[in-house]
Design a protein around this motif. Structure first.
Motif: not given
Length: 218
Positions: A138-142
């Motif tokens: 986070k904050p990436e969507p993975d």
């Protein structure tokens, strides 16, 4: 609001671990001649390694790994003061009673997340996504994309329940519906999420046809 599955953050959403998190990171900051408040303002909702790279930009990966393992040990062993957030136990038990798919998606590592989850006395999910399972936290969507994949549901049919800005951005980037709880009122992400509630006690859930669940404000 309706959804088919639920993706919960852990710290600050289901588990009140703030005193432990701030104790560990404040001590770490002081040991590295950093302002504890500056560190605390950055870390919430992020993987520990992300924060370490941010505050130790000159460190090589071997040194960062040593820092991470030492901090992980402290955070996993210190559970004094950890409790379930109000309404968390009742909500998860309700989801289990309804047969609703749910998962925990945390930025914490396995030792830290499992120690805090166990101390809080919450039901164990079938799906427990931790930092080790994603290359981009986070904050990436993975993380939330992986959570939806494990629930075998499209991300857009899942509801992310989060308290931190990094987690809210992660859920939005994944294309999920997003509910903010226990979130600071000045978070800019609150303007983008689908719903904002003071806490989990405000949430009621009913089963509908075809695997959908409807959420109500209590």
């Amino acid at each position: 609001m309706r959804c088919k599955g639920f993706l919960f953050d852990l710290d600050g959403t289901l588990v009140n671990s703030l005193v432990v998190v701030e104790r560990a990171w404040s001590n770490w900051a002081l040991a590295h001649d950093l302002d504890p408040q500056v560190v605390l303002d950055f870390i919430h909702g992020k993987q520990a390694i992300t924060s370490l790279r941010h505050f130790l930009p000159q460190a090589d990966e071997a040194s960062l790994r040593q820092e991470f393992l030492a901090l992980e040990k402290v955070e996993a062993e210190d559970t004094d003061g950890i409790t379930a957030m109000p309404g968390a136990l009742a909500l998860l038990n309700r989801l289990d009673a309804l047969g609703a798919p749910w998962a925990i998606v945390t930025s914490g590592s396995v030792p830290v997340a499992h120690a805090r989850h166990g101390k809080a006395g919450l039901p164990r999910p079938k799906i427990f996504i931790t930092a080790e399972q994603v290359s981009r936290g986070k904050p990436e969507p993975d993380p939330y994309l992986l959570g939806a994949e494990h629930l075998q549901l499209p991300a857009e049919s899942c509801l992310v329940v989060e308290d931190a800005g990094a987690g809210l951005r992660s859920g939005l980037a994944a294309g999920c519906r997003v509910l903010a709880v226990h979130a600071p009122a000045d978070l800019p992400e609150l303007a983008q999420v689908d719903w904002v509630l003071p806490g989990l006690t405000e949430l009621e859930i009913e089963a509908e046809a075809d695997g959908w669940f409807r959420l109500h404000h209590a």
